[in-house]
Design an enzyme around this catalytic site. Structure first.
Site: not given
Length: 252
Positions: A10, A12
């Site tokens: 991922d 952020d």
């Protein structure tokens, strides 16, 4: 052969220190609209958006439209869907999503992009072990932010919100983004790890039956650790420092 060959990260909160800005942008967006959606009665103001709990449970890791819908549903607020071309505002789901986009973009322009100190050493360690890496994000900004942070060269594939829209991929907690990224690396879920900090993302990794789902708990919050495990994380780490060793164990 069951060895681990690829990792999908991922973006952020895992690679880039932007989760706090996303939370702040959601708060500014929702708090600005709540008085319009829920006018005060007898001096009572609407309850502000909780940038910790509601951010974690309703919007973190989700596409903007899905985040807006989840928040509205949780607050029992009815809003028309609107159209993608709706300008930023409070009158429709698309308008609220555009408002959040506008606020977040202004924050990034003002403050720039910061990476976590553990990111480059971890990515370099994986490169040395010939583990292929991809980055995933529900945000349309992911690719440009990774380029600004000087990280784009570590990834053989990036799947972001623009790809999701073009390919009609459902957002997290559906595993479609992660499966697309693994496919671009030429790896199956059985040979791929997912690294996520959001509950929706961890659940997506679990639903996709990935070999290893790593929950990242950068605040070392015991409640978040338990929540990550409850949503499907096989392993919870406080940072990426221990990731190469954890993956090496999976390759043995």
């Amino acid at each position: 052969m069951n060895d681990l060959r690829a990792v999908v990260f991922d973006t952020d909160g895992v690679l880039l220190a932007t989760a706090d800005r996303h939370a702040a942008a959601w708060k500014e967006t929702f708090d600005g609209c709540l008085p319009e959606w829920q006018p005060s009665h007898a001096g009572a103001r609407p309850r502000p958006f909780d940038a910790v709990r509601e951010y974690r449970d309703l919007v973190d890791g989700r596409a903007r439209l899905d985040g807006v819908r989840a928040f509205l549903a949780a607050r029992h607020i009815d809003l028309p869907p609107g159209m993608p071309e709706d300008p930023p505002g409070c009158a429709s789901v698309h308008a609220v999503a555009a408002r959040k986009e506008e606020v977040f973009s202004a924050m990034v322009r003002a403050d720039g992009v910061r990476t976590f100190d553990d990111v480059r050493p971890a990515l370099q360690g994986l490169r040395q072990k010939t583990i292929r890496c991809a980055a995933v994000s529900a945000s349309r900004h992911a690719r440009s932010l990774l380029e600004s942070a000087g990280l784009i060269g570590y990834f053989e594939a990036v799947v972001d919100g623009q790809d999701a829209a073009a390919l009609a991929l459902p957002g997290k907690p559906a595993p479609a983004l992660f499966l697309e990224a693994a496919g671009r690396l030429g790896a199956t879920p059985a040979h791929t790890a997912v690294v996520e900090d959001a509950l929706a993302g961890v659940e997506a990794g679990h639903r996709g039956r990935f070999r290893l789902v790593v929950g990242l708990n950068r605040e070392d919050d015991p409640h978040m650790r338990d929540a990550l495990r409850a949503h499907g994380a096989h392993l919870v780490l406080p940072d990426l420092g221990g990731l190469p060793a954890a993956l090496e164990g999976e390759r043995a």
